[in-house]
Design a protein around this motif. Sequence first.
Motif, mmCIF file in Angstrom:
data_model
loop_
_atom_site.group_PDB
_atom_site.id
_atom_site.type_symbol
_atom_site.label_atom_id
_atom_site.label_comp_id
_atom_site.label_asym_id
_atom_site.label_seq_id
_atom_site.Cartn_x
_atom_site.Cartn_y
_atom_site.Cartn_z
ATOM 1 N N ALA A 220 0.826 -1.215 0.000
ATOM 2 C CA ALA A 220 0.000 0.000 0.000
ATOM 3 C C ALA A 220 0.861 1.267 0.000
ATOM 4 C CB ALA A 220 -0.927 -0.004 1.212
ATOM 5 N N THR A 221 1.922 1.257 -0.834
ATOM 6 C CA THR A 221 2.820 2.424 -0.882
ATOM 7 C C THR A 221 2.044 3.708 -1.175
ATOM 8 O OG1 THR A 221 4.428 0.926 -1.871
ATOM 9 C CG2 THR A 221 4.991 3.265 -1.882
ATOM 10 N N TYR A 222 1.168 3.647 -2.178
ATOM 11 C CA TYR A 222 0.364 4.820 -2.539
ATOM 12 C C TYR A 222 -1.086 4.621 -2.074
ATOM 13 C CZ TYR A 222 4.282 6.686 -5.173
ATOM 14 O OH TYR A 222 5.512 7.190 -5.513
ATOM 15 N N GLY A 223 -1.239 4.155 -0.836
ATOM 16 C CA GLY A 223 -2.560 3.874 -0.273
ATOM 17 C C GLY A 223 -3.450 5.090 -0.153
ATOM 18 N N ASP A 224 -2.865 6.301 -0.233
ATOM 19 C CA ASP A 224 -3.695 7.513 -0.161
ATOM 20 C C ASP A 224 -3.350 8.493 -1.286
ATOM 21 O OD1 ASP A 224 -1.198 8.124 0.788
ATOM 22 O OD2 ASP A 224 -1.886 9.231 2.552
ATOM 23 N N ARG A 225 -2.827 7.959 -2.416
ATOM 24 C CA ARG A 225 -2.485 8.860 -3.519
ATOM 25 C C ARG A 225 -2.923 8.319 -4.871
ATOM 26 N NH1 ARG A 225 3.680 10.744 -2.737
ATOM 27 N NH2 ARG A 225 3.439 11.309 -4.923
ATOM 28 N N LEU A 226 -3.207 9.245 -5.799
ATOM 29 C CA LEU A 226 -3.549 8.882 -7.177
ATOM 30 C C LEU A 226 -2.508 9.496 -8.117
ATOM 31 C CD1 LEU A 226 -7.394 9.628 -7.022
ATOM 32 C CD2 LEU A 226 -6.302 7.373 -6.984
ATOM 33 N N HIS A 227 -2.106 8.744 -9.145
ATOM 34 C CA HIS A 227 -1.110 9.250 -10.092
ATOM 35 C C HIS A 227 -1.783 9.970 -11.259
ATOM 36 C CE1 HIS A 227 1.683 6.764 -7.971
ATOM 37 N NE2 HIS A 227 1.232 5.627 -8.446
ATOM 38 N N TYR A 419 -4.015 3.849 -5.126
ATOM 39 C CA TYR A 419 -5.039 3.029 -4.457
ATOM 40 C C TYR A 419 -6.185 2.618 -5.378
ATOM 41 C CZ TYR A 419 -7.740 7.354 -3.556
ATOM 42 O OH TYR A 419 -8.438 8.517 -3.692
ATOM 43 N N ALA A 420 -6.505 3.480 -6.349
ATOM 44 C CA ALA A 420 -7.593 3.129 -7.269
ATOM 45 C C ALA A 420 -7.144 1.993 -8.205
ATOM 46 C CB ALA A 420 -8.013 4.346 -8.083
ATOM 47 N N GLU A 421 -5.894 2.062 -8.659
ATOM 48 C CA GLU A 421 -5.361 0.995 -9.521
ATOM 49 C C GLU A 421 -5.259 -0.324 -8.746
ATOM 50 O OE1 GLU A 421 -2.482 3.673 -12.449
ATOM 51 O OE2 GLU A 421 -1.780 3.183 -10.441
ATOM 52 N N ALA A 422 -4.892 -0.224 -7.470
ATOM 53 C CA ALA A 422 -4.779 -1.429 -6.640
ATOM 54 C C ALA A 422 -6.150 -2.085 -6.478
ATOM 55 C CB ALA A 422 -4.184 -1.075 -5.275
ATOM 56 N N TRP A 423 -7.185 -1.244 -6.272
ATOM 57 C CA TRP A 423 -8.529 -1.805 -6.145
ATOM 58 C C TRP A 423 -8.991 -2.417 -7.477
ATOM 59 C CZ3 TRP A 423 -12.195 -4.316 -4.206
ATOM 60 C CH2 TRP A 423 -13.462 -4.323 -4.804
ATOM 61 N N ASP A 424 -8.691 -1.730 -8.578
ATOM 62 C CA ASP A 424 -9.071 -2.250 -9.883
ATOM 63 C C ASP A 424 -8.473 -3.655 -10.081
ATOM 64 O OD1 ASP A 424 -10.117 -1.988 -12.660
ATOM 65 O OD2 ASP A 424 -7.989 -2.179 -13.143
#
Length: 477
Positions: A220-227, A419-424
């Motif tokens: 969860a490195t980018y657990g609170d960020r979007l690229h 985080y959105a990509e991880a959920w996808d």
Amino acid sequence: MLKGMSIRLHSEGGAGEVTGSKHVLSVDGARCLIDCGAFQGKRELAEEKNRALVPDPESLASVVLTHAHFDHCGMLPLLSKRGYRGNFYATPATRDLASVVMMDSAAIQSRDAEYLGKQAAKRGEKFDWKPLYDENDVVQAMGQFVTVSYRRPLAIGDGMRIELFDAGHILGSAMCRMSARDRSGREALIGFTGDLGRKGKPIIRDPEFLPPVDYLVMEATYGDRLHESTEDAIARLAAIVNATAKRGGKIVIPAFAIERTQELVYYFHVLHDKKLIPDMPIWVDSPMAINATSIFQIHPECYDEDVHEAFIKHHENPFGFNALHFSSSVQDSKRLNDLQGPAIIISADGMCEAGRIQHHLIHTISDPRNTILIVGYMAENTLGRRIRDGMSEVRIQGDIYKVRAEIEEINAFSAHADYAEAWDWLSHMDLVRLKKVFLVHGEPAGLKHMSEYLREKGVRDVQIVKYGEVYDLGATR
Ligand SMILES: [Zn+2]
């Protein structure tokens, strides 16, 4: 349940933080370690944690390495040095890249020991700092690798099988799906994402979807960020190059030697072919990047369609074109200081803390025609972070320099899913079967946001892994 029969998980690094990944799966007491990374950050604290090295090497039955980044493979030679003689399982590309990364670390440590020893002697102080490991320990570790290609299931011990899937993070990066069966017949399927990559990265393939698992250990490195999107980033890259070239300046890019440098070369190749940037020399000035690039060239099994086609069908080398030059010797590197007119220089270290990038900054940072382009994460207390934060002057190798060059930043080249990509990615898995997601490899704020986000999306149970805490995975089917 009979005493001693169990399937358990705990983390001894990479829990509540992003470095030092070490996750342990125990089946009836036999322990398999997933990654053995180095802690990084504030020097003394990182050093202390690395030297402590848990888990105890004697207690390990096997080790799986997900990918060749230093914070995942960096302490393998120390395991060997302290007596571990079992296997290191990894993909062939990971084995090759890890060799470069571990050797580089051994060389840096021995240079540090020499330099610090001399400094201490000058001050008349006692000096007893020893490197964590040396080149011989790396050679020993390299002899313990057993390579496993993607989707080749393999038994690695009593009751344990692994299968590796492409993580789409860096060349050779893998997710590991492990099946564990204890003596009472309890069985659990556990997925480890390692570092989860992103769709649409150049060169490497998109992350694969994992077949069903009962438990998932997820980063969860980018657990609170979007690229931002990659297309926007490439357009900005071209705009920055064009603006700097118009001023007659140089573009200096601090970049990590593995993956980021090869990606940049690939993007510049594409921009150059489409004539979206002017003809100008592009220099890669980093011996480790050059070694890593030749490893990229011999692992076509890791390429995505585009590169595969360019490479195989059109006989084009995506890592080399006319405008591109590599400099490996110190003399070559110094000659770059005298380059006249527009040029692009890519050099390491990625956070500007050491290496040849410092010399290039010394020669370019005070000239307003030039651009320093930041393309990676800059940790606190690093030179790269101070430049990024817009300081008006910086200290490099003891001298102060005024910052007059343009400072630009592009963050979309990240190798980690946001985080959105991880959920996808996760949403393609069998979520009915998935009992629990364990979150690792993140800072506290990112972990918290990610766990709330996944719960909102309907993931049944999300656990933020605490360092050292043991979780029982007794799944029965
Ligand atoms: Zn990584």
